[in-house]
Design an enzyme around this catalytic site. Structure first.
Site, PDB file in Angstrom:
ATOM      1  N   SER A 111      62.529 -83.690   8.943  1.00 23.65           N
ATOM      2  CA  SER A 111      61.369 -82.901   9.658  1.00 23.65           C
ATOM      3  C   SER A 111      61.317 -81.552   9.160  1.00 23.65           C
ATOM      4  O   SER A 111      62.259 -80.717   8.879  1.00 23.65           O
ATOM      5  CB  SER A 111      61.735 -82.895  11.208  1.00 23.65           C
ATOM      6  OG  SER A 111      60.880 -81.997  11.859  1.00 23.65           O
ATOM      7  N   LYS A 145      67.847 -82.554  13.097  1.00 24.93           N
ATOM      8  CA  LYS A 145      67.327 -83.141  11.804  1.00 24.93           C
ATOM      9  C   LYS A 145      67.901 -82.512  10.701  1.00 24.93           C
ATOM     10  O   LYS A 145      67.544 -82.817   9.534  1.00 24.93           O
ATOM     11  CB  LYS A 145      65.895 -83.112  11.928  1.00 24.93           C
ATOM     12  CG  LYS A 145      65.345 -83.947  13.085  1.00 24.93           C
ATOM     13  CD  LYS A 145      65.484 -85.422  13.030  1.00 24.93           C
ATOM     14  CE  LYS A 145      64.755 -86.169  11.965  1.00 24.93           C
ATOM     15  NZ  LYS A 145      64.814 -87.523  11.850  1.00 24.93           N
ATOM     16  N   ASN A 193      65.979 -93.849   9.069  1.00 20.60           N
ATOM     17  CA  ASN A 193      64.667 -93.344   9.741  1.00 20.60           C
ATOM     18  C   ASN A 193      64.757 -93.255  11.079  1.00 20.60           C
ATOM     19  O   ASN A 193      63.907 -92.292  11.790  1.00 20.60           O
ATOM     20  CB  ASN A 193      63.609 -94.281   9.360  1.00 20.60           C
ATOM     21  CG  ASN A 193      62.097 -94.239  10.200  1.00 20.60           C
ATOM     22  OD1 ASN A 193      61.525 -93.288   9.876  1.00 20.60           O
ATOM     23  ND2 ASN A 193      61.996 -95.088  11.157  1.00 20.60           N
ATOM     24  N   TYR A 197      66.098 -80.799  18.573  1.00 23.52           N
ATOM     25  CA  TYR A 197      65.493 -81.955  17.557  1.00 23.52           C
ATOM     26  C   TYR A 197      65.756 -81.159  16.135  1.00 23.52           C
ATOM     27  O   TYR A 197      66.528 -81.772  15.214  1.00 23.52           O
ATOM     28  CB  TYR A 197      64.312 -82.061  18.057  1.00 23.52           C
ATOM     29  CG  TYR A 197      63.440 -83.143  16.971  1.00 23.52           C
ATOM     30  CD1 TYR A 197      63.792 -84.378  16.961  1.00 23.52           C
ATOM     31  CD2 TYR A 197      62.533 -82.518  16.149  1.00 23.52           C
ATOM     32  CE1 TYR A 197      63.162 -85.195  16.053  1.00 23.52           C
ATOM     33  CE2 TYR A 197      61.948 -83.201  15.229  1.00 23.52           C
ATOM     34  CZ  TYR A 197      62.148 -84.692  15.149  1.00 23.52           C
ATOM     35  OH  TYR A 197      61.555 -85.567  14.355  1.00 23.52           O
ATOM     36  N   VAL A 227      71.866 -97.313  16.159  1.00 22.03           N
ATOM     37  CA  VAL A 227      72.705 -96.758  14.904  1.00 22.03           C
ATOM     38  C   VAL A 227      73.568 -95.744  15.317  1.00 22.03           C
ATOM     39  O   VAL A 227      74.287 -95.254  14.446  1.00 22.03           O
ATOM     40  CB  VAL A 227      71.560 -95.887  14.068  1.00 22.03           C
ATOM     41  CG1 VAL A 227      70.679 -97.145  13.223  1.00 22.03           C
ATOM     42  CG2 VAL A 227      70.699 -95.082  14.716  1.00 22.03           C
ATOM     43  N   ALA A 241      67.588 -78.836  14.993  1.00 19.47           N
ATOM     44  CA  ALA A 241      69.021 -78.425  14.518  1.00 19.47           C
ATOM     45  C   ALA A 241      69.612 -80.010  14.059  1.00 19.47           C
ATOM     46  O   ALA A 241      70.190 -79.908  13.143  1.00 19.47           O
ATOM     47  CB  ALA A 241      69.755 -77.879  15.540  1.00 19.47           C
ATOM     48  N   GLY A 252      65.564 -98.091  12.665  1.00 20.96           N
ATOM     49  CA  GLY A 252      64.299 -97.729  13.592  1.00 20.96           C
ATOM     50  C   GLY A 252      62.873 -98.256  12.916  1.00 20.96           C
ATOM     51  O   GLY A 252      61.922 -97.509  12.975  1.00 20.96           O
TER      52      GLY A 252
HETATM   53  N1  LIG Z   1      56.290 -88.690  14.333  1.00 24.77           N
HETATM   54  C1  LIG Z   1      56.554 -87.553  14.009  1.00 24.77           C
HETATM   55  O1  LIG Z   1      55.415 -86.839  14.144  1.00 24.77           O
HETATM   56  C2  LIG Z   1      57.523 -86.956  13.074  1.00 24.77           C
HETATM   57  C3  LIG Z   1      57.622 -85.652  12.382  1.00 24.77           C
HETATM   58  C4  LIG Z   1      58.665 -85.501  11.775  1.00 24.77           C
HETATM   59  C5  LIG Z   1      59.563 -86.414  11.402  1.00 24.77           C
HETATM   60  N2  LIG Z   1      59.634 -87.643  12.010  1.00 24.77           N
HETATM   61  C6  LIG Z   1      60.870 -88.515  11.770  1.00 24.77           C
HETATM   62  O2  LIG Z   1      60.179 -89.816  11.396  1.00 24.77           O
HETATM   63  C7  LIG Z   1      61.115 -90.989  12.009  1.00 24.77           C
HETATM   64  C8  LIG Z   1      60.418 -91.757  12.412  1.00 24.77           C
HETATM   65  O3  LIG Z   1      59.423 -91.414  13.362  1.00 24.77           O
HETATM   66  P1  LIG Z   1      58.353 -92.296  14.207  1.00 24.77           P
HETATM   67  O4  LIG Z   1      57.369 -91.102  14.823  1.00 24.77           O
HETATM   68  O5  LIG Z   1      58.010 -93.465  13.335  1.00 24.77           O
HETATM   69  O6  LIG Z   1      59.473 -92.711  15.338  1.00 24.77           O
HETATM   70  P2  LIG Z   1      59.155 -93.688  16.338  1.00 24.77           P
HETATM   71  O7  LIG Z   1      59.670 -93.271  17.953  1.00 24.77           O
HETATM   72  O8  LIG Z   1      57.815 -94.100  16.584  1.00 24.77           O
HETATM   73  O9  LIG Z   1      60.004 -95.252  16.043  1.00 24.77           O
HETATM   74  C9  LIG Z   1      61.314 -95.070  15.864  1.00 24.77           C
HETATM   75  C10 LIG Z   1      61.986 -96.559  15.905  1.00 24.77           C
HETATM   76  O10 LIG Z   1      63.376 -96.081  16.273  1.00 24.77           O
HETATM   77  C11 LIG Z   1      63.842 -96.925  17.157  1.00 24.77           C
HETATM   78  N3  LIG Z   1      65.177 -96.548  17.641  1.00 24.77           N
HETATM   79  C12 LIG Z   1      65.381 -95.493  18.484  1.00 24.77           C
HETATM   80  N4  LIG Z   1      66.637 -95.245  18.721  1.00 24.77           N
HETATM   81  C13 LIG Z   1      67.237 -95.964  18.015  1.00 24.77           C
HETATM   82  C14 LIG Z   1      68.642 -96.229  17.971  1.00 24.77           C
HETATM   83  N5  LIG Z   1      69.516 -95.505  18.427  1.00 24.77           N
HETATM   84  N6  LIG Z   1      69.032 -97.198  17.068  1.00 24.77           N
HETATM   85  C15 LIG Z   1      68.172 -98.072  16.204  1.00 24.77           C
HETATM   86  N7  LIG Z   1      66.845 -97.803  16.542  1.00 24.77           N
HETATM   87  C16 LIG Z   1      66.367 -96.932  17.474  1.00 24.77           C
HETATM   88  C17 LIG Z   1      62.909 -97.074  18.446  1.00 24.77           C
HETATM   89  O11 LIG Z   1      63.079 -98.172  19.035  1.00 24.77           O
HETATM   90  C18 LIG Z   1      61.685 -97.212  17.395  1.00 24.77           C
HETATM   91  O12 LIG Z   1      61.240 -98.382  17.375  1.00 24.77           O
HETATM   92  C19 LIG Z   1      62.295 -90.130  12.657  1.00 24.77           C
HETATM   93  O13 LIG Z   1      63.438 -89.818  11.916  1.00 24.77           O
HETATM   94  C20 LIG Z   1      61.542 -88.836  12.931  1.00 24.77           C
HETATM   95  O14 LIG Z   1      62.488 -87.802  13.405  1.00 24.77           O
HETATM   96  C21 LIG Z   1      58.577 -88.072  12.813  1.00 24.77           C
END
Ligand SMILES: NC(=O)c1ccc[n+]([C@@H]2O[C@H](COP(=O)([O-])OP(=O)(O)OC[C@H]3O[C@@H](n4cnc5c(N)ncnc54)[C@H](O)[C@@H]3O)[C@@H](O)[C@H]2O)c1
Length: 247
Positions: free
Chosen positions: A142, A159, A86, A155, A64, A157, A13
């Site tokens: 998260s 994570k 990620n 979500y 993934v 659960a 990701g």
């Molecule tokens: N953004 C937040 O506030 C936040 C908070 C807590 C945890 N997180 C965690 O951080 C991580 C990254 O978050 P983010 O905000 O950068 O996400 P994002 O949505 O901005 O980017 C994620 C990327 O993953 C790609 N993606 C989605 N499904 C996919 C798949 N099946 N296979 C391959 N790629 C895929 C998307 O195309 C995107 O480019 C995630 O695991 C998220 O759960 C984010």
């Protein structure tokens, strides 16, 4: 040259936000980076940026949630020394609502991405790390999973699976020079929340450091975990959370 010269790092990701910044930082430290995304144009754009900055990167386009696709794409990239699980937010996003109001038809997307995603990618990458006697697996989780959060229960659960997987694998592979950890994030500044809005200001009252997270905060923590300085840190779920929760 950084401390990752001669290593490869595959970030899932990584087409935008946290994953993209992690890819840039690990490439700047000398790793050859695999930029995974399900959307090829996003992966290719990040690869071009890294190459333009003098780093080495390859697109690794795969969903993934699909073990066969992961096996093929990771195989084309080659041995993976560092895996960052990620990818975690479905392309459809996360809608906030009470659990009992959720449509059960939506649960599978979270389980597929946040449970099967780390399972598939780690299953494919881990044997080579063990064989070569060095590796790092980091799963991005998260605070909603670690301490709980209302209105995003499914979500949260889903994570929770990544840290559980990392804890167990840490005990399986520690003697092979492989560490497995999780980072537990509070809300990031890319989550669609205006930091000056009433909603954000209300949320930030719970943060000791009163700002939302930045991709660089997470990338820096990943860079430390993959360094030799963190070789005795494994099986941990490390909050990167601005002091949102303090234990
Ligand atoms: N953004 C937040 O506030 C936040 C908070 C807590 C945890 N997180 C965690 O951080 C991580 C990254 O978050 P983010 O905000 O950068 O996400 P994002 O949505 O901005 O980017 C994620 C990327 O993953 C790609 N993606 C989605 N499904 C996919 C798949 N099946 N296979 C391959 N790629 C895929 C998307 O195309 C995107 O480019 C995630 O695991 C998220 O759960 C984010």
């Amino acid at each position: 040259m950084g401390d990752l010269s001669g290593r490869t790092a595959l970030i899932t990701g990584a087409g935008q936000n946290i994953g993209a910044e992690t890819a840039r930082v690990l490439a700047a430290r000398g790793a050859t980076v695999g930029v995974n995304d399900v959307l090829a144009d996003r992966a290719e754009r990040v690869v071009e940026e890294i190459r333009a900055a003098g780093g080495e990167a390859e697109p690794v386009v795969a969903d993934v949630t699909d073990l066969a696709a992961v096996t093929e794409a990771f195989g084309l990239f080659g041995p993976v020394d560092v895996l960052v699980n990620n990818a975690g937010i479905p392309l459809t996003g996360i809608s906030m609502q009470k659990f009992v109001d959720e449509d059960p038809a939506g649960w599978k997307a979270f389980v597929d991405l946040n449970v099967y995603g780390p399972l598939n990618c780690t299953y494919v990458a881990l044997p080579g790390m063990v064989e070569r006697g060095w590796g790092r697996v980091i799963t991005i989780s998260s605070e909603s999973a670690r301490v709980g959060d209302k209105l995003i229960a499914t979500y949260a659960a889903s994570k929770g699976a990544g840290p559980a997987l990392m804890r167990s694998l840490a005990k399986e592979v520690g003697r092979s020079g492989v560490t497995c950890n999780s980072l537990s994030l509070a809300t990031q500044n890319n989550a669609g929340m205006d930091e000056a809005s009433d909603m954000a200001l209300k949320q930030l009252r719970a943060y000791a450091v009163p700002r939302l997270g930045r991709a660089g905060d997470v990338a820096a923590a990943v860079a430390w975990l993959v360094s030799e300085d963190a070789s005795w840190v494994t099986g941990q779920t490390i909050p990167v959370n601005g002091g949102y929760a303090t234990s």
